[in-house]
Design a protein around this motif. Structure first.
Motif, mmCIF file in Angstrom:
data_model
loop_
_atom_site.group_PDB
_atom_site.id
_atom_site.type_symbol
_atom_site.label_atom_id
_atom_site.label_comp_id
_atom_site.label_asym_id
_atom_site.label_seq_id
_atom_site.Cartn_x
_atom_site.Cartn_y
_atom_site.Cartn_z
ATOM 1 N N ALA A 8 0.817 -1.213 0.000
ATOM 2 C CA ALA A 8 0.000 0.000 0.000
ATOM 3 C C ALA A 8 0.850 1.263 0.000
ATOM 4 N N CYS A 9 1.864 1.359 0.914
ATOM 5 C CA CYS A 9 2.599 2.615 1.073
ATOM 6 C C CYS A 9 4.071 2.485 0.737
ATOM 7 N N HIS A 11 6.386 1.145 2.638
ATOM 8 C CA HIS A 11 7.175 1.061 3.867
ATOM 9 C C HIS A 11 7.768 -0.340 3.995
ATOM 10 N N CYS A 20 0.767 -3.384 8.370
ATOM 11 C CA CYS A 20 1.862 -2.459 8.090
ATOM 12 C C CYS A 20 1.966 -1.434 9.226
ATOM 13 N N CYS A 23 1.081 2.273 7.430
ATOM 14 C CA CYS A 23 -0.271 2.650 6.988
ATOM 15 C C CYS A 23 -1.355 1.745 7.578
HETATM 16 ZN ZN LIG Z 1 1.985 0.359 4.432
#
Ligand SMILES: [Zn+2]
Length: 85
Positions: A8-9, A11, A20, A23
């Protein structure tokens, strides 16, 4: 444990992480969620079963139909040969 970017992000998260830390996305180490993977697996299994059923059906069809035709044709051949001789 290997680190992978969150789907998603981005990271860096552990592949075994359930959420995560950046996020909060579930299963950030996996490109697809567990539900999506289960859906794909079930679709894959369904496709394999369908292919096997179709293939098996065709195999049975190709083997039994000539046998049935042979059985149906045999008495007629014997009758015509017996009548001529
Ligand atoms: Zn994330």
């Amino acid at each position: 444990m290997p680190l992978v970017p969150c789907r998603a992000c981005g990271h860096q998260v552990d592949t075994s992480a359930t959420a995560c830390p950046g996020c909060g996305a579930t299963n950030p180490g996996h490109k697809i969620s567990r539900q999506q993977r289960d859906l794909i697996v079930s679709l894959f299994q369904f496709t394999i079963v369908a292919i096997l059923l179709i293939w098996g059906g065709l195999y049975v069809w190709r083997t039994t139909v000539p046998m049935i035709r042979e059985i149906l044709a045999r008495p007629q051949v014997e009758q015509t040969q017996g009548g001529e001789r």
